[in-house]
Design an enzyme around this catalytic site. Sequence first.
Site, PDB file in Angstrom:
ATOM      1  N   LYS A  50       0.823  -1.213   0.000  1.00  0.00           N
ATOM      2  CA  LYS A  50       0.000   0.000   0.000  1.00  0.00           C
ATOM      3  C   LYS A  50       0.858   1.266   0.000  1.00  0.00           C
ATOM      4  O   LYS A  50       0.583   2.213  -0.739  1.00  0.00           O
ATOM      5  CB  LYS A  50      -0.927  -0.042   1.224  1.00  0.00           C
ATOM      6  CG  LYS A  50      -1.849   1.125   1.400  1.00  0.00           C
ATOM      7  CD  LYS A  50      -2.962   0.776   2.364  1.00  0.00           C
ATOM      8  CE  LYS A  50      -2.456   0.210   3.669  1.00  0.00           C
ATOM      9  NZ  LYS A  50      -1.899   1.230   4.578  1.00  0.00           N
ATOM     10  N   ARG A  56     -11.214   3.317   9.906  1.00  0.00           N
ATOM     11  CA  ARG A  56     -11.172   1.892  10.239  1.00  0.00           C
ATOM     12  C   ARG A  56     -12.510   1.386  10.773  1.00  0.00           C
ATOM     13  O   ARG A  56     -12.667   0.195  10.998  1.00  0.00           O
ATOM     14  CB  ARG A  56     -10.074   1.617  11.266  1.00  0.00           C
ATOM     15  CG  ARG A  56      -8.666   1.843  10.719  1.00  0.00           C
ATOM     16  CD  ARG A  56      -7.609   1.408  11.715  1.00  0.00           C
ATOM     17  NE  ARG A  56      -6.261   1.612  11.203  1.00  0.00           N
ATOM     18  CZ  ARG A  56      -5.607   0.772  10.417  1.00  0.00           C
ATOM     19  NH1 ARG A  56      -6.197  -0.347  10.045  1.00  0.00           N
ATOM     20  NH2 ARG A  56      -4.384   1.024  10.013  1.00  0.00           N
ATOM     21  N   ARG A  83      11.589  -4.729  12.232  1.00  0.00           N
ATOM     22  CA  ARG A  83      10.333  -4.713  12.981  1.00  0.00           C
ATOM     23  C   ARG A  83      10.040  -6.108  13.516  1.00  0.00           C
ATOM     24  O   ARG A  83       9.968  -7.081  12.747  1.00  0.00           O
ATOM     25  CB  ARG A  83       9.185  -4.266  12.078  1.00  0.00           C
ATOM     26  CG  ARG A  83       9.218  -2.801  11.724  1.00  0.00           C
ATOM     27  CD  ARG A  83       8.087  -2.426  10.779  1.00  0.00           C
ATOM     28  NE  ARG A  83       6.775  -2.865  11.258  1.00  0.00           N
ATOM     29  CZ  ARG A  83       5.627  -2.526  10.685  1.00  0.00           C
ATOM     30  NH1 ARG A  83       5.640  -1.741   9.608  1.00  0.00           N
ATOM     31  NH2 ARG A  83       4.483  -2.954  11.172  1.00  0.00           N
ATOM     32  N   ARG A 139      -2.282  -9.953  12.568  1.00  0.00           N
ATOM     33  CA  ARG A 139      -2.439  -8.638  11.941  1.00  0.00           C
ATOM     34  C   ARG A 139      -3.309  -8.731  10.696  1.00  0.00           C
ATOM     35  O   ARG A 139      -4.150  -7.870  10.442  1.00  0.00           O
ATOM     36  CB  ARG A 139      -1.064  -8.071  11.568  1.00  0.00           C
ATOM     37  CG  ARG A 139      -0.251  -7.603  12.754  1.00  0.00           C
ATOM     38  CD  ARG A 139       1.204  -7.365  12.370  1.00  0.00           C
ATOM     39  NE  ARG A 139       1.336  -6.349  11.342  1.00  0.00           N
ATOM     40  CZ  ARG A 139       2.422  -6.198  10.585  1.00  0.00           C
ATOM     41  NH1 ARG A 139       3.461  -7.019  10.724  1.00  0.00           N
ATOM     42  NH2 ARG A 139       2.474  -5.234   9.681  1.00  0.00           N
TER      43      ARG A 139
END
Length: 369
Positions: free
Chosen positions: A193, A268, A313, A325
Site C-alpha cells: 500500500k 477503520r 520490525r 495482523r
Amino acid sequence: MVKLHDLYFKPFISEKEIDKTLQRMVTEIANDLKDEIPVFIGILNGSFMFVSDFVKKYPKSCEVTFIKLASYEGLKSTEDIQRLIGLTQDLTGRTVVILEDIIDSGNTLAEVYRIFKNEKVKELKIATLFYKPEAYKKDFKLHYVGFEIPEKFIVGYGLDYNGLGRNLPNVYQLKNTKQMTNIVLFGPPGAGKGTQANFLKVKYNLVHISTGDVFRYNIKNETALGMLAKSYMDKGELVPDKVTIDMLNAEVEKNSDANGFIFDGFPRTDTQAKALDELMDSKDSQINAMIALEVEDEILVERLLERGKTSGRPDDADESIIRNRITEYYNKTAILKDYYSNKGKYFGINGVGSIEEITQRLSAVIDKL
C-alpha cells in the site's frame, strides 16, 4: 445554494441563528452600558442590516450614525482603507460602540482607531457580528463578538460579492467548485500500500495522508493535538476519533489547494468513515473511492517474513503475529467494504504482480472516477 456573478455560495448561518446572536449581543452591551446613552456607529456598507436590526432590539435610549470605509475588492481585503464619509458630530465624553459587520485582517479596525484617536470619547468599544480569528493580524481588543467563523468568504446580511448578496437574510459561504479526487487506500499488511501510495500521489498530484505519520508528526512536534493524543496513549487508551479527525482536518487545511488526497490508515470503522465524509463535505468535496489491494494470505505472510529480515520490525519476524495482523485487517475492512459498497465506492484490486502492473490496475479505477 445561490449564484452571485461567477461564484456559488452554500448556506452557512440562518436568519434565525443571526437573530438569536443579535439578541445576545444587545443584552450584553445594554447590561454593560447600564444607563448611559451610547452612540452606535455603523461601518458602511456592510453593517447596515446589522445596525438596523441591532438598534431595533436595543432596549434603552441610544444614538446612531455611520461612517463609510472601503477595504474590499472582490474577494480580498485590501491594505488601502478609504474614509469616504466621516463623522460630523461632537463625541467628546461619549461612549461609542462601533458596530462592524465583519472583522478579518483588522485593517478597517486600524483606520477606525485612527479616526477616533483625537475624538476625546469617553470609551470606544468594538462589536462585530462576524470575526475570523485565523485572519486577524492586529492587537485591538474586540469587546463583543457574534460569530467566530473560518477564513472563508461569506455573503448575505449586508455582506456582498462585487455588489451582490447584501439583501440576503441568511449568510452564505463560498463553495469550492474545484474538482478533487479523494481516495481511501486500503490493503492488508504486506500488500504494498505504501509503495503504491507514493506512485499515485506523484501521478495524480495528490497529497498522501498517512494517519501514522500524522500522529508521529504531531507528537514529535508537541502540537496541542499531539499532546492530547499522547495523553490517551500514555494511559493505554484509544485516541478518540475526534482528535484523529481534527489532525486530519489540519492536514487537509494545510493543503487546501491540493488536487485531492490519499487517506492511508483511516477510516477503520463506520463511525470514522462517516466522520471523514463530514470532513470532506465541509470542504465541498467527498471521498470518491475506497480502493483495497487484495492479496492471498500466504503471499502476505511470505512477503512480511522476507521484509522482516531487513526492516528490523519484530512484528514482521513472527509468523503468528503476522497472521493476527492480517486477521485484524479483514475484520475491520469487512465493515468498511459494506459501508463503501453501499455507496458504490468500493473497488477491490488484485495486489499480486509487479509494482507497475498494480499501479496500472489502480490507475484504471481512478481514471474512471
